[in-house]
Structures are given as C-alpha cells and as structure tokens.
Enzyme design. Sequence first.
Site, PDB file in Angstrom:
ATOM      1  N   LYS A 183      59.594  60.122 -15.366  1.00 45.22           N
ATOM      2  CA  LYS A 183      59.230  58.760 -15.771  1.00 45.22           C
ATOM      3  C   LYS A 183      58.237  58.195 -14.755  1.00 45.22           C
ATOM      4  CE  LYS A 183      61.232  54.222 -16.843  1.00 45.22           C
ATOM      5  NZ  LYS A 183      62.487  53.441 -16.932  1.00 45.22           N
TER       6      LYS A 183
ATOM      7  N   LYS B 196      57.971  60.359 -19.938  1.00 52.35           N
ATOM      8  CA  LYS B 196      57.647  58.996 -20.335  1.00 52.35           C
ATOM      9  C   LYS B 196      56.588  58.452 -19.374  1.00 52.35           C
ATOM     10  CE  LYS B 196      59.734  54.388 -20.819  1.00 52.35           C
ATOM     11  NZ  LYS B 196      60.931  53.556 -20.600  1.00 52.35           N
TER      12      LYS B 196
END
Length: 331
Positions: free
Chosen positions: A205, A258
């Site tokens: 992330k 992400k």
Amino acid sequence: MNFPVTRMRRYRKNSKIRDIVRETKLNKEDLIYPIFVKEDLKDGEKEAISAMPGEYRFSLNGAVEYAKELEAKGLRSIIVFGLPSEDKKDEIGSPAFAPTGIVQRTVGKLKAETDLVIITDVCLCQYTSHGHCGLIRENDDTDFGYEILNDESLEYLAKTALSHAEAGADIVAPSDMMDGRIHSLREILDENGYYNTMIMSYSVKFASSFYAPFREAACSAPSAGNRKSYQMDPANALEAIREAELDVIEGTDFLMVKPALPYLDIIKTIREEFDLPLVTYNVSGEYSMIMAGIEKGYLTEESIMESLLSIKRAGADLIITNFAPYALDHL
C-alpha cells in the site's frame, strides 16, 4: 511467417472472432464493491460523496438493501468501511472494535440477508480522533511532531479483526501497514477458534495522492501530518516484494496492491513472484479521475471497462472498485 502469409488483422475482423481469441477476460466474480456505512444516518438515508460522483455513504439498512441490488446483478463480494459517530472517536479508535460498532452490525445483517462474501476493512483511521491508522505519541524528531506507534497498535488492530470475525466476516482486510499485523491477526483469530476466517492483507500500500476522495468519503484524513512513515514510498518497487513476502510468511491468504492504475508494474511483479490470490484496489482517485473525464466529455464510458481490464491484464485476480455497479451492468 511474415506478411502476406501472416495477417494479424484476421484475429480482429469481427466481434465474434475478437471474443473467442481475447486473452484477458473480466468476470463479475472478479469485482469487490467498497461500501461506506455511516452510523449517524437515519434508516434508509444516504449522503452523496461530493468527491466521488455517483457514490454515497449509506445508513446500515440502506447499505444492506443496496448490497442486495448488486448481488442480484451478479456481485459476489463486498468490503465494508464503517463511519462511526464523531463523538465516539478517541485516541485508540475504540469504535473500531466495539461489539455493537457500525461495521459489526452491518456484517451481521449482511450475513443474515445476503450470500455475499463479506470482507471488512481493518484499520483505526476512521475511528481515532487523530485520523491515523495506529496509535500516536508526541515526538519532536518526526516530520510533524508525532510518531505512529507500531507495536502498541497491533493489539487494537487484532481486537478489531476479532470483533469482525465474531460478527460473521468471511475475510478481514488490514489496511494499516503496521509491521507484524498479519501475525497478530492470525494469532488472535486462531486462538479464538476462527481458523477459517481469511486475511486479505493490504500488503503493498503506497502513500498515494490518489486516496484523497476516499478520505473525504470515510472522514479519515489525519488531523496532523501524513501517512508516509507507514505507507510505502511510491518510488520503491523492490520493497513491494519484501512487504508481500513478509505477509506470506506471517500467514496472509490474499495479497493486495493499492492503488492499481499507477502501479500496474507492481501488480505484474507481485503476480510473477507469488502464487497467492492477488487483489488490487482501483482507488477513489482513479474512480473520480475517470468520472470527471467522462463528465467533461474528455473520455467516454468505455474508459471504465478498459481501465478495469488493464488491471486484470497486469495480473490481478480480484479488483476492489467503485466501478463495480457499472461493470456489473456491462458484463
């Protein structure tokens, strides 16, 4: 063979041929819809999210009813984000692990009334008074006067995951990026008999500017500083492999990258390095950027499916996306 014996355009001559030779296919079961459930909304009420055209915050019952509509169109999975009452937020994010919290109640109702796979976001940022994903303490040596406490945060993240499992979640998805959180979650779930509750780790992330609309949607912007001390530097690719590898060792069942579109190279790398199911998050900024282009007339709606297909082509098995309702109508 070369031209004129070989003619690549034979593969493209009409839609029937193009369909049967298509290498990458997007299916309804590949989609996960992120839904925002706000505790303070009255029954059936919903709030438009100004930074995400066409998206809403729902009341508990409204969220379940909308989930049923999407399920009828072929949706298989949903990920729940809770927005507690502002006056309940505190330094440790206690509404995140309250047995009667908004996520816990939503999960229970979704399990009772749908056959969807229920995934829950496990984080503290929506529930803390300071908006960070872990506990904080003052520290003048940091960039903004606070440090995010890693080890101390693990207890509360684990308690949150356990409360979601107790409510009936099929999969818990920690998004906080604290070191060691997968081990902590797996340990507490197993100790309490939730051996079959799966973990979908936000393994890779990045500290991305593409999250901005989400922070409005979830009311989760940090009150001070940023999240660069725990989310990844967008410049780093090799570090992504190390992050994913550690999560595999600690017991995650899914890996995630992400954001998606600005990190297609990372998706491809993680797909090649690991054999776990790979999830990507087509984040709010990607959604809003494309929607703005469509509204301005710079893009057509075809760009929606093309963008999702590119994520799948890069190697994703599952895609968390606010475009799921549109895609369900066009698959």
